[in-house]
Design an enzyme around this catalytic site. Sequence first.
Site, PDB file in Angstrom:
ATOM      1  N   LEU A   1      39.989  43.037  27.103  1.00 33.10           N
ATOM      2  CA  LEU A   1      39.750  41.749  27.760  1.00 33.10           C
ATOM      3  C   LEU A   1      38.316  41.791  28.278  1.00 33.10           C
ATOM      4  O   LEU A   1      37.824  42.861  28.676  1.00 33.10           O
ATOM      5  CB  LEU A   1      40.710  41.549  28.931  1.00 33.10           C
ATOM      6  N   ASP A   2      37.659  40.629  28.299  1.00 35.51           N
ATOM      7  CA  ASP A   2      36.288  40.560  28.805  1.00 35.51           C
ATOM      8  C   ASP A   2      36.241  40.980  30.278  1.00 35.51           C
ATOM      9  O   ASP A   2      37.248  40.883  30.993  1.00 35.51           O
ATOM     10  CB  ASP A   2      35.748  39.127  28.705  1.00 35.51           C
ATOM     11  N   LYS A   3      35.045  41.334  30.728  1.00 37.39           N
ATOM     12  CA  LYS A   3      34.866  41.770  32.122  1.00 37.39           C
ATOM     13  C   LYS A   3      35.386  40.718  33.119  1.00 37.39           C
ATOM     14  O   LYS A   3      36.027  41.038  34.118  1.00 37.39           O
ATOM     15  CB  LYS A   3      33.373  42.039  32.371  1.00 37.39           C
TER      16      LYS A   3
ATOM     17  N   ALA B   1      37.630  38.436  32.544  1.00 41.46           N
ATOM     18  CA  ALA B   1      39.009  38.012  32.267  1.00 41.46           C
ATOM     19  C   ALA B   1      39.990  38.869  33.048  1.00 41.46           C
ATOM     20  O   ALA B   1      39.704  40.013  33.406  1.00 41.46           O
ATOM     21  CB  ALA B   1      39.288  38.120  30.774  1.00 41.46           C
TER      22      ALA B   1
ATOM     23  N   LYS C   1      37.063  31.929  24.356  1.00 41.55           N
ATOM     24  CA  LYS C   1      35.850  31.273  24.853  1.00 41.55           C
ATOM     25  C   LYS C   1      35.137  30.531  23.720  1.00 41.55           C
ATOM     26  O   LYS C   1      34.625  29.434  23.899  1.00 41.55           O
ATOM     27  CB  LYS C   1      34.905  32.300  25.485  1.00 41.55           C
TER      28      LYS C   1
END
Length: 244
Positions: A109-111, A113, A196
Amino acid sequence: MPDDARPLRLDQILSRYGYCSRSEARQWLRSGRVTVDGTPIRDPSHRAAPARVRIDGEGVEHPGGILALYHKPAGLVCSHDPGEGPSIYDRLPARWLQRNPPVHSVGRLDKDATGLLLLTDSGELIHRWTSPRHHVAKVYEVTVDRDLNPDWIPRFAAGTLILDGEDVPCLPARLEILGPREARLELTEGRYHQVKRMFASQGAHVIRLHRTRFGTHELGDLPSGDWRVLPPSSIDGSTITAPE
Ligand code: URA
């Protein structure tokens, strides 16, 4: 996935399950810290099933392997590279990372998220659950910076949406509008920054991204930053993909 019934050398058990290195194991064994069926064993080459071994009086941790749900907080990266900033791996038990193979997240997961990450020491599960062939369903709650347009529902569902820089269309995705700027999106693939980029393709910027489901696993009420180790029976990956 480790097999807790298959006999292994004791020095191998200590290193494989993250207690110490194989050379340090000799010292651990010599000082009587390791027992098999209650008897201290000092010979590193002695073989025993991990489920019968105790170390400092405790059973070997997760002898049949680890599969855990983790509620990722915002601000952490899913990377082992210290140059990328604070990591989920800084928050996990050190012994999980010293296992061989170590515990790893299933995908990332993105930072910024939050939400559900699966963690496991099974390379086979990671491969199976991140493989594009398996179409594991992932559900995200999303907040965007402008009002959602109901036209995006059929656009995302059509299986024709092409993201910037790509030429293969995204698989059909289910968009549900929950509020003027809030939606739920279900994907069955995991391209780079896919959520995104899908909203960006419609001119919207994602300002909150939270994953609530991965395959058959739900985040539920697991508090942010906590993890829950699943019973060994759930390490059967066959339950994670919906039937095609
Ligand atoms: N899609 C994204 O854009 N980011 C994530 O972290 C996961 C899916």
